[in-house]
Design a protein around this motif. Structure first.
Motif: not given
Ligand code: PLP
Length: 397
Positions: A167-168, A204-209
Motif C-alpha cells: 500500500i502506497t 491514518k498514516e496517509y491521511g485518506h481513506t
C-alpha cells in the motif's frame, strides 16, 4: 484512423473465450458428448421458477411504454427500496434505497466505483491474485494503475504482511472478491478483519481513506454451513458491487448494483461520483423490465444442489487421482495445481489429446494452476474423469 491501443487489446485473445470457441467447433467434428468443457463460467442451473413467472407477469401487467422505457438513472425507486430491505433484513444496518445504484451487472458497477474513487492518474487499485482478469481492462478504463498482490497458494486467503507492504499513498482501493473467481475460496472473517486493520492503519498514516471494493457476484453461491461475511459489517469504507448474473442465473439480463453504505467516509460524494461515472461511460440505466422482476424476486435464492454435487464429485475424484487443490466453499470453480507445474502445457495437451478444456491459472496471475468451471452437467464431469486420469498417468510416467 482508430485507437491503436484498443485495437491491440481487441487483437489480444481471451484465453477463456478461445477455449470455449474451440469446444464448440470441435463438438461439430467429434460430437458434443466427447468434449469436456470447463472453460467458461456460464451458470448451468435454471433461474428460479418465480423469476420466469415474474417476467411473464410484468409483460402482461405493465403498460408497454413504461415497461420498456427508461428508468431514472440510479434505477427504479421500488427496486432500490426492495434491494435495501433485503440487505437490511440479512445483514442489519441503516440501509435505504438511496444507498443503492442499479447497474447492468457487476462489470459496470466495478468500473463506476473505480472511476468514482480514483483521485488522479497516479491512483492505484489493488487486486489479490488469483483474480478476475477483466479488472485490468476496467482499471485501464478508469485511468488507474492496477497493482496485484501475489497469490497465497498455501490457502488462497491473503498474505497480509505482503499486502501491508504494497500500500502506497496513491492506493485508493483494494478489490476483494469472495467467494473467489477462480479459486472458489471464501475469505474468512479473520482474513477480512486483517485487511480492514491494515487499511485503517495505512489510511491514518496517509491521511485518506482506502476503500474495499467488494466484488460480489458469487455472494449466494456458498456450500454447507460456510458463511460469507458481509464486508461493510467489518470495514466501514466498503463499497459493494453486486450482480444477479450468477446467483439467479441471469448473466444475459445484465442486472446488479453498487451499494455505498452511509457510514462510508464521504458516502454522499461517492454516490454522486458513482452516478457521474455512470454518465461518463454511457450507462443510462439498466433495463426497466429486469429491474421490475428483481423488485419482486429480490428474496429468491438459488438451488445450489446441482453445483454442490458437481463440486463434491470433481473435488473428490481429482484429489483421489493425486491432483491438489484448495477445497472450494463457494462460486463454481475449482483451482487445481497443474501436476507437471506448467499450466499452459497441461491446458494445451489436455485440449489437443483429450478435448479437455481447462483454463491456465496464468490468466488469473497465478501460474502453475488451472481453473475448472464446474457449472456443467454432472454427466459431463463423469465422462471427463478418464481424461484427467490419463493426463495424470502420463505426467507420472
Ligand atoms: N466479477 C467477477 C469475479 C466475475 O467472475 C464476473 C463475471 O464472471 C464479474 C465480476 C462480472 O459479472 P457481471 O456479469 O455481473 O458483469
Amino acid at each position: 484512423m482508430y485507437n491503436q491501443h484498443l485495437y491491440e487489446l481487441g487483437l489480444a485473445p481471451s484465453v477463456i473465450r478461445e477455449l470455449f470457441s474451440y469446444g464448440i467447433q470441435k463438438a461439430a467434428e467429434v460430437g458434443a458428448e466427447n468434449i469436456y468443457d470447463y472453460s467458461i463460467g456460464n451458470p448451468s442451473i435454471p433461474a428460479p421458477a418465480p423469476v420466469n413467472a415474474a417476467i411473464k407477469n410484468v409483460v402482461d401487467e405493465i403498460e408497454s411504454t413504461v415497461l420498456h422505457g427508461y428508468s431514472m438513472a440510479p434505477g427504479l425507486v421500488g427496486t432500490r427500496d426492495a434491494v435495501a430491505a433485503n440487505l437490511k433484513k440479512r445483514f442489519g444496518g441503516d440501509i435505504t434505497g438511496n444507498d443503492i445504484f442499479m447497474t447492468c451487472g457487476a462489470a459496470p458497477a466495478l468500473i463506476m466505483t473505480m472511476k468514482a474513487l480514483a483521485v488522479s492518474a497516479e491512483s492505484e487499485v489493488l487486486a489479490i491474485a488469483p483474480y478476475f482478469p477483466e479488472y485490468k481492462c476496467f482499471a485501464e478504463n478508469c485511468g488507474v494503475k492496477l497493482r496485484v498482490l501475489p497469490a497465497d497458494t498455501a490457502h488462497f486467503q491473503v498474505d497480509l504482511a505482503a499486502l501491508e507492504g504494497m500500500i502506497t499513498p496513491e492506493t485508493c482501493a483494494i478489490i476483494v472478491n469472495s467467494p473467489n473467481n477462480p479459486s472458489g475460496v471464501v475469505y474468512t472473517e479473520e482474513t477480512l478483519k486483517g485487511i480492514a486493520d491494515i487499511l485503517t492503519r495505512k489510511g491514518k498514516e496517509y491521511g485518506h481513506t482506502i476503500c474495499i471494493i467488494a466484488d460480489e457476484p458469487y455472494r449466494e453461491l456458498v456450500y454447507g454451513d460456510v458463511k460469507v461475511p458481509f464486508i461493510p459489517n467489518i470495514y466501514d469504507n466498503t463499497i459493494v458491487c453486486y450482480s444477479w448474473s450468477k446467483s439467479l442465473s441471469l448473466p444475459g439480463e445484465r442486472i446488479g448494483y453498487v451499494y455505498v453504505p452511509k457510514k462510508c467516509t464521504d458516502a454522499d460524494a461517492i454516490m454522486k461520483a458513482v452516478s457521474a461515472a455512470a454518465r461518463v461511460i454511457g450507462h443510462v440505466c439498466p433495463p426497466t423490465l429486469i429491474q421490475r422482476v428483481i423488485e419482486v424476486c429480490v428474496d429468491e435464492m438459488p438451488d445450489l444442489k446441482a453445483y454442490e454435487e458437481n463440486r463434491d464429485l470433481l473435488y473428490q475424484s481429482l484429489t483421489e487421482m493425486g491432483y491438489e487443490c484448495a477445497k472450494p466453499d463457494g462460486a463454481f470453480y475449482l483451482f487445481v495445481k497443474a501436476p507437471n507445474g506448467n499450466d499452459w502445457e497441461y491446458s494445451e495437451k489436455a485440449k489437443l489429446e483429450h478435448n479437455l478444456l481447462v483454463v491456465p491459472g496464468s490468466v488469473f496471475e497465478c501460474p502453475g494452476y488451472m481453473r475448472l468451471s464446474y457449472c456443467v452437467s454432472n454427466d459431463m464431469i463423469k465422462r471427463s474423469l478418464p481424461a484427467f486420469q490419463a493426463m495424470m498417468d502420463k505426467i507420472k510416467k
